[in-house]
Structure formats: C-alpha cells, structure tokens
Scaffold this motif. Sequence first.
Motif, PDB file in Angstrom:
ATOM      1  N   LEU A 163       5.964  -4.029  -8.675  1.00  0.00           N
ATOM      2  CA  LEU A 163       4.818  -3.841  -7.791  1.00  0.00           C
ATOM      3  C   LEU A 163       3.505  -4.127  -8.507  1.00  0.00           C
ATOM      4  CD1 LEU A 163       3.566  -2.878  -5.106  1.00  0.00           C
ATOM      5  CD2 LEU A 163       3.546  -0.569  -6.063  1.00  0.00           C
ATOM      6  N   VAL A 164       3.357  -3.566  -9.697  1.00  0.00           N
ATOM      7  CA  VAL A 164       2.117  -3.755 -10.451  1.00  0.00           C
ATOM      8  C   VAL A 164       1.870  -5.234 -10.719  1.00  0.00           C
ATOM      9  CG1 VAL A 164       1.024  -3.381 -12.690  1.00  0.00           C
ATOM     10  CG2 VAL A 164       2.111  -1.469 -11.508  1.00  0.00           C
TER      11      VAL A 164
ATOM     12  N   ARG B 110       8.277  -0.040 -10.115  1.00  0.00           N
ATOM     13  CA  ARG B 110       6.848   0.066 -10.373  1.00  0.00           C
ATOM     14  C   ARG B 110       6.324  -1.188 -11.080  1.00  0.00           C
ATOM     15  NH1 ARG B 110       2.605   1.509 -13.494  1.00  0.00           N
ATOM     16  NH2 ARG B 110       1.276   3.154 -12.684  1.00  0.00           N
TER      17      ARG B 110
ATOM     18  N   ALA C 272       2.481   1.570  -3.381  1.00  0.00           N
ATOM     19  CA  ALA C 272       1.530   1.932  -4.426  1.00  0.00           C
ATOM     20  C   ALA C 272       1.425   3.447  -4.574  1.00  0.00           C
ATOM     21  CB  ALA C 272       0.165   1.332  -4.122  1.00  0.00           C
ATOM     22  N   ALA C 273       1.401   4.143  -3.441  1.00  0.00           N
ATOM     23  CA  ALA C 273       1.282   5.600  -3.489  1.00  0.00           C
ATOM     24  C   ALA C 273       2.570   6.248  -3.984  1.00  0.00           C
ATOM     25  CB  ALA C 273       0.921   6.138  -2.109  1.00  0.00           C
TER      26      ALA C 273
ATOM     27  N   LEU D 152      -2.336   3.320 -10.103  1.00  0.00           N
ATOM     28  CA  LEU D 152      -1.268   2.319 -10.091  1.00  0.00           C
ATOM     29  C   LEU D 152      -1.482   1.282 -11.183  1.00  0.00           C
ATOM     30  CD1 LEU D 152       1.325   1.218  -8.716  1.00  0.00           C
ATOM     31  CD2 LEU D 152      -0.183  -0.347  -7.491  1.00  0.00           C
ATOM     32  N   MET D 153      -2.673   0.703 -11.215  1.00  0.00           N
ATOM     33  CA  MET D 153      -2.918  -0.396 -12.148  1.00  0.00           C
ATOM     34  C   MET D 153      -3.257   0.095 -13.549  1.00  0.00           C
ATOM     35  SD  MET D 153      -2.328  -2.633  -9.896  1.00  0.00           S
ATOM     36  CE  MET D 153      -2.642  -4.163 -10.746  1.00  0.00           C
TER      37      MET D 153
ATOM     38  N   GLN E  45       0.642  -6.880  -7.578  1.00  0.00           N
ATOM     39  CA  GLN E  45      -0.736  -6.507  -7.268  1.00  0.00           C
ATOM     40  C   GLN E  45      -1.708  -7.206  -8.207  1.00  0.00           C
ATOM     41  OE1 GLN E  45      -1.700  -3.675  -4.657  1.00  0.00           O
ATOM     42  NE2 GLN E  45      -0.103  -5.122  -4.112  1.00  0.00           N
ATOM     43  N   ARG E  46      -1.289  -7.334  -9.457  1.00  0.00           N
ATOM     44  CA  ARG E  46      -2.139  -8.018 -10.427  1.00  0.00           C
ATOM     45  C   ARG E  46      -2.330  -9.482 -10.007  1.00  0.00           C
ATOM     46  NH1 ARG E  46      -2.105  -5.316 -15.387  1.00  0.00           N
ATOM     47  NH2 ARG E  46       0.141  -5.027 -15.296  1.00  0.00           N
TER      48      ARG E  46
ATOM     49  N   ASP F  63       3.136   5.200  -8.038  1.00  0.00           N
ATOM     50  CA  ASP F  63       2.092   5.280  -9.060  1.00  0.00           C
ATOM     51  C   ASP F  63       2.435   6.244 -10.185  1.00  0.00           C
ATOM     52  OD1 ASP F  63       1.744   7.624  -7.749  1.00  0.00           O
ATOM     53  OD2 ASP F  63      -0.395   7.420  -7.404  1.00  0.00           O
TER      54      ASP F  63
ATOM     55  N   LEU G 174      -4.740  -9.565  -7.066  1.00  0.00           N
ATOM     56  CA  LEU G 174      -6.128  -9.364  -7.490  1.00  0.00           C
ATOM     57  C   LEU G 174      -6.657 -10.592  -8.232  1.00  0.00           C
ATOM     58  CD1 LEU G 174      -6.035  -5.603  -8.542  1.00  0.00           C
ATOM     59  CD2 LEU G 174      -7.570  -6.622  -6.855  1.00  0.00           C
TER      60      LEU G 174
ATOM     61  N   VAL H  76       0.836  -1.194   0.000  1.00  0.00           N
ATOM     62  CA  VAL H  76       0.000   0.000   0.000  1.00  0.00           C
ATOM     63  C   VAL H  76       0.874   1.249   0.000  1.00  0.00           C
ATOM     64  CG1 VAL H  76      -1.731   1.309   1.255  1.00  0.00           C
ATOM     65  CG2 VAL H  76      -1.887  -1.177   1.169  1.00  0.00           C
TER      66      VAL H  76
END
Lengths: 199, 199
Positions: free
Chosen positions: A123-124, A120, A109-110, B173-174, A127-128, A113, A131, A106
């Motif tokens: 991280l992306v 980056r 992410a900030a 981000l995404m 996160q993908r 971004d 999700l 988190v």
Amino acid sequence: MRKGELTHQTILETAVRLASRVGLQGLSIGGLAEELGLSKSGLFAHFKSKTELQVQVLEAASVVFTERVVRPALGKARGEPRVRALFDGWLTWDRDALLEGGCIFVAAAAELDDAPGPARDTLVQGQRDWLDCLAQAARIAVAEGHFREALDVEQFAHDQYSVMLGFHHAKRLMRDPQAEARARRAFDALVTAARTPTS
Amino acid sequence: MRKGELTHQTILETAVRLASRVGLQGLSIGGLAEELGLSKSGLFAHFKSKTELQVQVLEAASVVFTERVVRPALGKARGEPRVRALFDGWLTWDRDALLEGGCIFVAAAAELDDAPGPARDTLVQGQRDWLDCLAQAARIAVAEGHFREALDVEQFAHDQYSVMLGFHHAKRLMRDPQAEARARRAFDALVTAARTPTS
DNA sequence: GCACGAAAAGCACGACCGTTCTATGAAGAG
DNA sequence: CTCTTCATAGAACGGTCGTGCTTTTCGTGC
C-alpha cells in the motif's frame, strides 16, 4: 490463458469491490468464496495465505487505478490541464460503481497504518507512486509556465491529496451532498495559489 | 463512586487506547479483557453488546478530545488565535501517547463509513460537532475582523479538517518526517487566504 | 481419446469471535 | 453480623476465521 488464471482474475475483481466495502481485514476467504460461488478451499488454493490475497488485491486495485485515473490524464495537455485531469479522475474513481465502499486505498490506509507487513508495504509503495505522480504533474505545470517557478511541488501534491481525503470523509462518512463542490472549491484555491507568484 | 463504575471507566480508557491501534472492529472483548486482567464475561457484563462497547468507546474518546483539544483552545483569545489553537491542539492530539495508533476518529471514519448502526451514528455526530466547532471559531474570527467578511466558514472548517486528514495520512501511513511541517504550511496558507479579501 | 496435471471441492482442525447462563465472591445497608 | 445486591469468574454455545490434507472433477497437450 489458463483456466486458473482467469478465475484468479475474476476473484481479484470481486475481492477489490468487496474490500472497498468491508476493508482488507473484513475481507474473509469464506465470504469472498460464497460471493463467487466457489468453495472456500478452492479459492484459498489461489493464494497461499490471506496476506498474499490482500497484497494481490492492492496490486490489482493499483492496476485499475492507473488505467482509469492516471492513463486518461496522460492524454491531456501537459501542465495545469493534466493536473486538473488527475484531480477530476480521482473524484470519478472515488464515486465509481466499482468501489461501492469508496476508495479502497483510503480504507486500507486507516487499517494498515499500524500493521506492519507485506500488505502495508504494498500500500505504501502504491501511495508513494501516486504522490510522485501528482508531484510530477505539478512539476510539468511549473515547466510549462502554468505554475509559478518557486512552487514546492511535493507540498502541492500533499495538499492535493489532503483535499481528496477531505472529500472522501465528507462524502462517505458525513454523507455531505456538498462534498464534491467543497472539494472542487478547495482544489481551485490550491491551483490559484500555485499560479500566482508568492505573495 | 461504585466499584463497578470505576472499572467501567478503566475499561473504557484502555479500550480507547487499544481501539486507536486495532480499530473498532479489531477491538475484541477477549483481547481487551486479557489486557486488563479481567475475564471475558466479567468485562462483557459492563456492556450489553459489542456495539454498545464501541459506542461508549467513541463517547469516551469524544470526552477526552473535548477536554484536551477544545477546552484549551477556548482559553485563547477570540478570533485567529483560537482558530490556530484548535489546529495546534489537534496536531498534539494526533501525536499523543494516549493514542498510539493515531486519531481514533480517523480510523473509525474509514471503518464505519459503510457500516450503518449506532456506532456510525455516534461517530458522525461527534464529527459534526467538531466541524461545527471549527466553523464557529472561524465565524468568530470573521466577527473580530481577523478573517474577511465574505469567508465561507463551513468551507474553511472543511478545508482545515482536510489538512488534518492529510497530516494523519502522511504521518501514520507514509511515516513522512516532514508531515507536520507540511500540515503547518498548508494550514498557514489557508489562514492567509482567509485573511485577505477575495482576490 | 487418453493420460496427465491443474483446479476445485470436501472435510476437518484449532483458534477466536460475541454472547448467555450459572455460580461465586466481594461490597454495602440495616 | 447478616442479608442483599452487585461485580466478576467460569464454562459452554454456535459460528466464523484462516489454513491444511485428501479426493474428485475437469481442462488440455499429445
């Protein structure tokens, strides 16, 4: 295992914990070295650049995350129990002593971004994956008949993650003692809505 | 108006825009001065410290936020329309050209959540005001009969903010092109649940 | 036990950070 | 027009940043 790889691992463990407090940018080579009792250059030799350090920190955190949150949930029964286990696991993760500064993803992410680059990208991707993992769990819950047939599982994953972000905000920034209760209530509402057919 | 106050204002405008991209920590006196064509010391003289600059940036952003998001919504009809207007206003705000780096408060929240000090205090107060504003709008919707009597308005405000955070994450981000659609769907579900009596 | 390679330290670099002090310029009051 | 006050510039400070280069220490295979 070689001596170098061992310290490499030790460095990353400390780096993850430190980065959760000060962020990936705030994570400095010198500060990290001092925390470990190493010399700045000695530590630096393990990574060719700060960017590489950031990437490896994110990867190391992902490994721990999978181990602590995802894997335990996979031990739960398919369907809604597993979906709930993923949520519970994440709440535990965010409160974990390992991450004094709250979920490192988190925070990252900030920071990242608007900062294109390898960190980056890493991280992306993480996160993908996360999700996708949430969506897949919801998909299974649909298959098991726990959730309704027409449920948009990607939307469900997105909403679940939103609840987590809201929890993080309430807990870490606002220091709201009710943060966890609020998050659980929000998530329960989400699950309830996913169970009942479209109204 | 004094000449000084004018440049002071100009500095803050640029600072807010810059901070939305690089964060409050990443906002450097030198970089900001260069962007404005001022000398570092000339700019510094307007603020006694960097912390004071950060505080004033947050305050300036709050003023703009109130003007652009809250005030327009107050022009809408009491109840659900106003609740929706606050949500729509926030989506617009987050996409605004003024904030190339996305909502400055979201970025600051991640940076400051473990950094006690005046900047954190200012941010927390602003966020508290915003959540109160959302809760109050929901309260009015209850009074108008749009939302159910037993609705927990603080929970509603919290959930609404969670949706916003989820949108920010997905969008910035995404880079999810469906981010806004997802957010609207999530918010609609929230409003629908708030309308119907407890099931 | 020795030699070789890996790991860590030491040192130095240029750049930028926030901050202070001093000087200079422009703006406003009489 | 003059004098004062205020706004800005310039230079320098100690410190930290990431990053190289060189040397020393140490783990390890033979």
